[in-house]
Write an enzyme that holds these catalytic residues in place. Structure first.
Site, PDB file in Angstrom:
ATOM      1  N   GLY A 130      -2.826  -6.339   5.794  1.00 10.04           N
ATOM      2  CA  GLY A 130      -4.047  -5.692   6.288  1.00 10.04           C
ATOM      3  C   GLY A 130      -4.597  -6.331   7.301  1.00 10.04           C
TER       4      GLY A 130
ATOM      5  N   THR B  20       1.246   0.343   5.838  1.00  9.11           N
ATOM      6  CA  THR B  20       1.054  -0.573   4.944  1.00  9.11           C
ATOM      7  C   THR B  20       1.877  -1.859   5.350  1.00  9.11           C
ATOM      8  OG1 THR B  20       2.363  -0.823   2.727  1.00  9.11           O
ATOM      9  CG2 THR B  20       3.708   0.347   4.252  1.00  9.11           C
TER      10      THR B  20
ATOM     11  N   ARG C 149     -12.997  -8.502  -0.413  1.00  9.24           N
ATOM     12  CA  ARG C 149     -12.305  -8.286   0.837  1.00  9.24           C
ATOM     13  C   ARG C 149     -12.010  -6.692   0.886  1.00  9.24           C
ATOM     14  NH1 ARG C 149      -6.835  -6.050   1.490  1.00  9.24           N
ATOM     15  NH2 ARG C 149      -5.898  -7.344   3.498  1.00  9.24           N
ATOM     16  N   ILE C 150     -11.980  -6.221   2.253  1.00  4.14           N
ATOM     17  CA  ILE C 150     -11.643  -4.883   2.621  1.00  4.14           C
ATOM     18  C   ILE C 150     -10.637  -5.092   3.656  1.00  4.14           C
ATOM     19  CG2 ILE C 150     -12.418  -2.809   3.517  1.00  4.14           C
ATOM     20  CD1 ILE C 150     -15.429  -3.567   2.923  1.00  4.14           C
TER      21      ILE C 150
ATOM     22  N   THR D 114       0.898  -1.181   0.051  1.00  2.00           N
ATOM     23  CA  THR D 114      -0.163   0.024  -0.139  1.00  2.00           C
ATOM     24  C   THR D 114       0.951   1.379  -0.022  1.00  2.00           C
ATOM     25  OG1 THR D 114      -1.860  -1.124   1.079  1.00  2.00           O
ATOM     26  CG2 THR D 114      -1.821   1.204   1.293  1.00  2.00           C
TER      27      THR D 114
END
Length: 318
Positions: free
Chosen positions: A232, A229, A206-207, A178
């Site tokens: 997650g 980052t 997916r979140i 990220t």
């Protein structure tokens, strides 16, 4: 207040061949953002534009070049927050949108809400005149290859990224990369922006942590700002961004110590790796990652300071 911008281009198992592209992209990003701050612009504008530059660059996992889910779709998400009034905008499950960070800012500025996802987020983006690209426009050959390798590993019975164990300890948290930016402007206002394509092989829908305040992004003028980052699922479970700021506010430690200690504690407890960039209200910066590598950069006077390997600090003129 001396304006400061720090950016990160993702923490993960970055191969040697990808290092030059990461460093070039991260330096381009910092130069775009710092110019805004040096001309008296806002921290919010600086972080948005810094992240937008990485969304255009396939060396990063956001926008063009985002990781693919198991259906081969690049579902992207982002969040942006300003520290004066604690206003924020978050979006998730967007597709074929080049700049999710700008959609997130529109959510913050044009609605009474903080978080919008899925098809309604797509409808909102259309209503704000964001271009919806032809299907698959964000997909790159490298992203396709990464998905193929992921599926091959699954077929061989290797463990999944969604269930960290000793077997996948080496790889967990190293598939996200990220990107993000944190800034403080001449008025002492802090802003943070974070954007991602998630992790390769994620289940559709997916979140991750990126659009979740306190996990991937947080800004508070009274404490500081953080962009994270890495893996997650681990970052969400540990509420990483908020814990780093708590270290600054409650323990009275520096940005660097709060960032480093919190990430070490998270990885020791939950295995998953991560990285973060931090600026406190005094303008002190913090950079740390427990992953193999993380591209990062910030400016100090007329110098650009950056790195990607553990303990590495490189310098060049702006």
């Amino acid at each position: 207040m001396q304006p400061i911008l720090i950016v990160q281009g993702g923490a993960g198992d970055i191969t040697d061949s990808r290092v030059p592209g990461k460093l070039t992209g991260i330096k381009n990003s910092i130069r775009i953002g710092i110019k805004i701050l040096e001309n008296g612009g806002s921290a919010l504008d600086a972080v948005e534009q810094a992240v937008r530059s990485m969304e255009l660059d396939e060396n990063f996992n956001t926008g063009y070049g985002a990781c693919l889910n198991t259906d081969g779709v690049a579902e992207v998400e982002a969040s942006i927050m300003e520290g004066k009034n604690l206003k924020a905008g978050c979006v998730t499950l967007l597709h074929d949108i080049m700049h999710p960070i700008s959609v997130a800012r529109k959510v913050m500025e044009k609605t009474n809400h903080t978080f919008i996802g899925g098809e309604q987020a797509m409808n909102f983006a259309r209503s704000q005149n964001f271009e919806v690209l032809p299907q698959g426009s964000l997909v790159t050959e490298n992203a396709k290859l990464a998905l193929e390798e992921f599926k091959e590993s699954q077929a061989k019975g290797l463990d999944t990224i969604f269930s960290p164990t000793e077997l996948d300890k080496k790889s967990v948290g190293e598939l996200g990369e990220t990107v993000g930016a944190v800034a403080i402007d001449v008025n002492g206002n802090i802003a943070v922006a974070t954007s991602t394509g998630g992790i390769t092989g994620k289940i559709p829908g997916r979140i991750g942590d990126t659009p979740i305040l306190g996990c991937g992004t947080y800004a508070d003028n009274e404490i500081g700002g953080v962009s994270t980052t890495g893996h997650g699922e681990t970052i969400m479970r540990y509420n990483l961004a908020q814990r780093i700021l708590q270290g600054i506010a409650l323990k009275g430690v520096s940005s660097q110590k709060a960032t480093e200690d919190t990430i070490k504690e998270m990885t020791q407890r939950l295995i998953g790796t991560a990285g973060a960039i931090t600026i406190d209200k005094k303008g002190d910066v913090g950079i740390y990652f427990s992953s193999k590598r993380m591209a990062w950069a910030y400016t100090q006077g007329n110098q650009l300071i950056y790195g990607i390997n553990p303990g590495e600090i490189l310098k060049e003129d702006l």
